[in-house]
Design an enzyme around this catalytic site. Sequence first.
Site, PDB file in Angstrom:
ATOM      1  N   SER A  22      20.544 -40.977  35.116  1.00  0.00           N
ATOM      2  CA  SER A  22      21.433 -40.779  33.989  1.00  0.00           C
ATOM      3  C   SER A  22      21.474 -41.990  33.054  1.00  0.00           C
ATOM      4  O   SER A  22      21.994 -41.860  31.939  1.00  0.00           O
ATOM      5  CB  SER A  22      22.850 -40.488  34.499  1.00  0.00           C
ATOM      6  OG  SER A  22      23.400 -41.610  35.165  1.00  0.00           O
TER       7      SER A  22
ATOM      8  N   SER B 192      19.893 -42.992  39.251  1.00  0.00           N
ATOM      9  CA  SER B 192      20.183 -43.102  37.819  1.00  0.00           C
ATOM     10  C   SER B 192      19.700 -44.381  37.149  1.00  0.00           C
ATOM     11  O   SER B 192      19.694 -44.467  35.924  1.00  0.00           O
ATOM     12  CB  SER B 192      21.686 -42.948  37.565  1.00  0.00           C
ATOM     13  OG  SER B 192      22.028 -41.587  37.619  1.00  0.00           O
TER      14      SER B 192
ATOM     15  N   LYS C 158      25.419 -49.178  29.292  1.00  0.00           N
ATOM     16  CA  LYS C 158      25.585 -47.731  29.464  1.00  0.00           C
ATOM     17  C   LYS C 158      27.029 -47.362  29.128  1.00  0.00           C
ATOM     18  O   LYS C 158      27.956 -48.124  29.452  1.00  0.00           O
ATOM     19  CB  LYS C 158      25.245 -47.373  30.920  1.00  0.00           C
ATOM     20  CG  LYS C 158      25.208 -45.890  31.249  1.00  0.00           C
ATOM     21  CD  LYS C 158      24.760 -45.716  32.700  1.00  0.00           C
ATOM     22  CE  LYS C 158      24.732 -44.268  33.125  1.00  0.00           C
ATOM     23  NZ  LYS C 158      24.302 -44.128  34.554  1.00  0.00           N
TER      24      LYS C 158
END
Length: 531
Positions: free
Chosen positions: A188, A212, A107
């Site tokens: 996310s 997330s 990420k």
Amino acid sequence: MAMHSSILLLILLAFLLSGSQTITCTALSIKEATVRDIQLAFKLNQLTSRQLVEFYLGEVRRLNRDLRGVIEVNPDALHQADVADQERKAKAPRSLFGLHGIPILLKDNIATKDNLNTTAGSFALLKSVVPRDAGVVMKLRKTGAIIFGKASLSEWANFRSFGAPNGWSARGGQGKNPYVLSADPCGSSSGSAISVAANMVAVSLGTETDGSILCPASSNAVVGIKCTVGLTSRAGVIPISPRQDTIGPICRTVSDAVYVLDAIVGHDYNDAATKEASKYIPPGGYTQFLKVDGLKGKRLGIVRNPFFIFDNGSVLPQVFEHHLHTLRGRGAILVDHLEIANIDVILNFTSSGEATALIAEFKIALNAYLKDLMASPVQSLADVIAFNQKFSDLEMIKEFGQEIFLAAEATNGIGNAEKAALLNLKGLTEGGFEKVMRNYKLDALVTPGADFAPVLAIGGFPGISVPAAFDNDGVPVGICFGGLKGSEPKLIEIAYGFEQATKIRKPPLFQPSSFKSCTTCTINDLVVIKH
Ligand SMILES: *[C@@H]1O[C@H](CO)[C@@H](O)[C@H](O)[C@H]1NC(C)=O
Ligand SMILES: *[C@@H]1O[C@H](CO)[C@@H](O)[C@H](O)[C@H]1NC(C)=O
Ligand SMILES: *[C@@H]1O[C@H](CO)[C@@H](O)[C@H](O)[C@H]1NC(C)=O
């Protein structure tokens, strides 16, 4: 570079079954290959890391223009693959284990000290220079994993504005759910989930403050492990709250996620919480808990209100009742119709106190992260806000706003309001989830989807999401197993037992619409996104 979308490898799988050796011959495509498949293919000289990386580069080129799960591909990935191949040839000890030679996508809030940028999807951090690899990246490099690139995300891990859609960032564009392009990919850690779901990489890392990892894993039919806070180092990760932030795997299978977990857990001098939490790490690691009969004797709690309430006409109630039946059939003891005290308050970001605590913690933690950078266009949250104002078209400020940033900037440390909020969160956790878990001697609570995330988030508890269903529109829905701190071994047994009993995941059928028009593009043409 040549594209091998259907490399077929003949693999000899050797199984040791209760003393007698059975040799099975089967064809393996790199697509959908698990860590174990890849390790075996390496061992039998049927596959090199270079072939693996070339395959994934080809898939990124083919799929990412539509899916936008990847922001950047590492220009050094092929070199790292060659090094791994040489080490394997030379029989270097580390080449026999774990993630050696296997590409992992990170990420974009996880720092790497290399040619990749670390930006949380925002142009404000482009050209920032990080002082060192994040703690989890140091551990990955030690195992010989290949840092394949950076995944897109909801910008700033969804902590800039409530208005921005899940999976959108200024640098990454709009990440898409590969099962139903118009559906919410959730966030996310959207790009991590999208990219493993669509086979653009072998395995990935996400981060979670509240939902997330669990939510995008659920929505993209992949496995996410949101581990106990402190089990994995947060050092070098663009923060929201050290009290709630955690780093964890997002992968296609429970087994893959557990291999990644093994590679990233443990003490890191740059994150004090990892010292305390390292007591939870079992000797011999986590793969020993991948037991097919892992559900046997496990006590699983069911809180129907509000977690088992579905839309009228949905197929999900039937599917999940069937899953409960399966869990029972595999030897789990279900304790049904439980209640968590004050669950309405716990799930309300405002009234629980979570919002009050997070915005103050964010300002402190982000300013510390920015101060630690060796160079950066922004030095503080105030600078980021000013950058966004200045480049408001680029960062879509006019459309999506930055009200969370503004609220955070208005805080002034941990004062009386924040202390009261933290006390409230502690009370809600102790009198809610913890009380139910202890009173009924539960190993885990089972809930559909990712609605349970706030309960786990505010207490720093672990949870695993496993693919469980496709709703009426074909959008994936996971099942979440949540437990007390350090209960990863039990959660892995439960999650693996459920996965092996159900095998719900199937790869998305998504095909790119416009690939032909871009056969001459380079990787970087494809991943530099402009609206
Ligand atoms: C990182 O950002 C710089 C500056 O925009 C860019 O030139 C470079 O290509 C980026 N790195 C990668 C791997 O995309
Ligand atoms: C669902 O159906 C029930 C019973 O028919 C009805 O009372 C309820 O209002 C419906 N709920 C929604 C959200 O439509
Ligand atoms: C959450 O709580 C606030 C009061 O603290 C209330 O105004 C709001 O309506 C609640 N939200 C939901 C979705 O119930």
